[in-house]
Design a protein around this motif. Structure first.
Motif, PDB file in Angstrom:
ATOM      1  N   MET A   1      32.298  36.301  39.540  1.00 22.39           N
ATOM      2  CA  MET A   1      31.254  36.630  40.505  1.00 22.39           C
ATOM      3  C   MET A   1      31.598  36.002  41.852  1.00 22.39           C
ATOM      4  SD  MET A   1      27.133  35.908  40.269  1.00 22.39           S
ATOM      5  CE  MET A   1      26.977  36.913  38.799  1.00 22.39           C
ATOM      6  N   GLU A   2      31.556  36.821  42.899  1.00 26.19           N
ATOM      7  CA  GLU A   2      31.845  36.315  44.233  1.00 26.19           C
ATOM      8  C   GLU A   2      30.759  35.343  44.678  1.00 26.19           C
ATOM      9  OE1 GLU A   2      32.359  39.508  46.927  1.00 26.19           O
ATOM     10  OE2 GLU A   2      34.164  40.292  45.936  1.00 26.19           O
ATOM     11  N   PHE A   3      31.166  34.396  45.534  1.00 28.62           N
ATOM     12  CA  PHE A   3      30.230  33.350  45.940  1.00 28.62           C
ATOM     13  C   PHE A   3      29.014  33.933  46.677  1.00 28.62           C
ATOM     14  CE2 PHE A   3      28.885  29.940  48.918  1.00 28.62           C
ATOM     15  CZ  PHE A   3      28.467  29.019  47.956  1.00 28.62           C
ATOM     16  N   ALA A   4      29.231  34.940  47.525  1.00 27.25           N
ATOM     17  CA  ALA A   4      28.122  35.544  48.265  1.00 27.25           C
ATOM     18  C   ALA A   4      27.132  36.203  47.308  1.00 27.25           C
ATOM     19  CB  ALA A   4      28.659  36.569  49.262  1.00 27.25           C
ATOM     20  N   THR A   5      27.674  36.844  46.271  1.00 27.66           N
ATOM     21  CA  THR A   5      26.805  37.471  45.269  1.00 27.66           C
ATOM     22  C   THR A   5      26.013  36.412  44.524  1.00 27.66           C
ATOM     23  OG1 THR A   5      28.386  39.277  44.981  1.00 27.66           O
ATOM     24  CG2 THR A   5      26.759  38.954  43.230  1.00 27.66           C
ATOM     25  N   TRP A   6      26.696  35.303  44.194  1.00 23.97           N
ATOM     26  CA  TRP A   6      26.005  34.226  43.464  1.00 23.97           C
ATOM     27  C   TRP A   6      24.899  33.607  44.306  1.00 23.97           C
ATOM     28  CZ3 TRP A   6      25.401  28.984  44.450  1.00 23.97           C
ATOM     29  CH2 TRP A   6      24.776  28.280  43.413  1.00 23.97           C
ATOM     30  N   ASP A 140      29.686  42.877  38.469  1.00 24.01           N
ATOM     31  CA  ASP A 140      30.870  43.630  38.882  1.00 24.01           C
ATOM     32  C   ASP A 140      31.463  44.223  37.607  1.00 24.01           C
ATOM     33  OD1 ASP A 140      33.245  44.661  39.723  1.00 24.01           O
ATOM     34  OD2 ASP A 140      34.003  42.798  40.614  1.00 24.01           O
ATOM     35  N   ALA A 143      35.042  43.482  36.493  1.00 22.64           N
ATOM     36  CA  ALA A 143      35.421  42.110  36.126  1.00 22.64           C
ATOM     37  C   ALA A 143      34.840  41.797  34.743  1.00 22.64           C
ATOM     38  CB  ALA A 143      34.894  41.124  37.167  1.00 22.64           C
ATOM     39  N   GLN A 148      30.231  36.666  33.767  1.00 24.80           N
ATOM     40  CA  GLN A 148      29.158  36.926  34.726  1.00 24.80           C
ATOM     41  C   GLN A 148      27.788  36.685  34.095  1.00 24.80           C
ATOM     42  OE1 GLN A 148      29.905  40.454  37.425  1.00 24.80           O
ATOM     43  NE2 GLN A 148      31.494  40.850  35.888  1.00 24.80           N
TER      44      GLN A 148
END
Length: 209
Positions: A1-6, A140, A143, A148
């Motif tokens: 998981m991308e940091f911005a999404t988190w 995602d 991934a 996730q």
């Protein structure tokens, strides 16, 4: 998981945890009845219930529950009955002073508090439907999904650990300030009524909501 999404997920989890509901009522009720040290075990149960819901959703069982009228109705009415039972128990609870909080003869066990908390969040189809609506927004599909879902579960658990702990200590401090048994009994009945109201609200919840 991308940091911005988190980060977006993290903010959403705070909103979820802070919103009034059966979990908040349970945490405050535990703090009121048992003090912070013992009452906080209710929070551990609530978190286990959340993780159970995340597990259901990740395994595809959440979608099955939401789609099956029979499964949905069974879990829904089990949750309604459980919340009303908790409300009746709270309503009938004796007015005990906080100094008795360590007396095992007067208190439910820590294990019972954990199980009660687990039941409140695990047997709640509203939570299942909510997670089915929210969780996919942070996934995602290209991934690995298991990691996730683990991140989502841990983030929800952390925010609940903090927020429900706050509710518990708030109620425990209110109890510590009370000297009159009639005031404690009144609060017991208030929280009992809130549990029953939560059960009544759950009874009106439909799959299409």
């Amino acid at each position: 998981m991308e940091f911005a999404t988190w980060l977006t997920l993290f903010a959403a989890c705070w909103a979820i945890s802070l919103s009034p509901g059966a979990g908040a009522v349970a945490a405050m009720s535990a703090g009121l009845s048992h003090g912070f040290k013992r009452g906080y075990f209710m929070t551990f149960g609530l978190i286990l219930g959340i993780l159970t819901q995340v597990l259901f959703v990740s395994a595809g069982l959440g979608a099955l529950i939401a789609a099956s009228e029979t499964a949905f109705a069974f879990i829904k009415w089990a949750g309604v009955a459980y919340l009303i039972w908790l409300g009746v128990q709270q309503w009938r609870a004796p007015a005990r002073p906080l100094v008795a909080a360590d007396d095992g003869a007067l208190q439910v066990t820590r294990r019972q508090l954990v199980l009660r908390g687990w039941g409140i969040n695990a047997v709640n189809p509203k939570g299942t439907v909510f997670l089915l609506a929210v969780v996919p927004q942070f996934l995602d599909l290209h991934a690995p999904l298991a990691r996730q879902y683990l991140v989502i579960g841990c983030t929800l658990a952390f925010t609940d650990l903090v927020v429900m702990g706050g509710y518990t200590v708030l109620a425990a401090r209110v109890l510590a300030a009370l000297k009159s048994e009639s005031h404690i009994k009144t609060l017991n009945r208030v929280f009992g009524s809130l549990f029953i109201a939560a059960g009544a609200l759950l009874a009106t919840f439909k799959r299409s909501a």
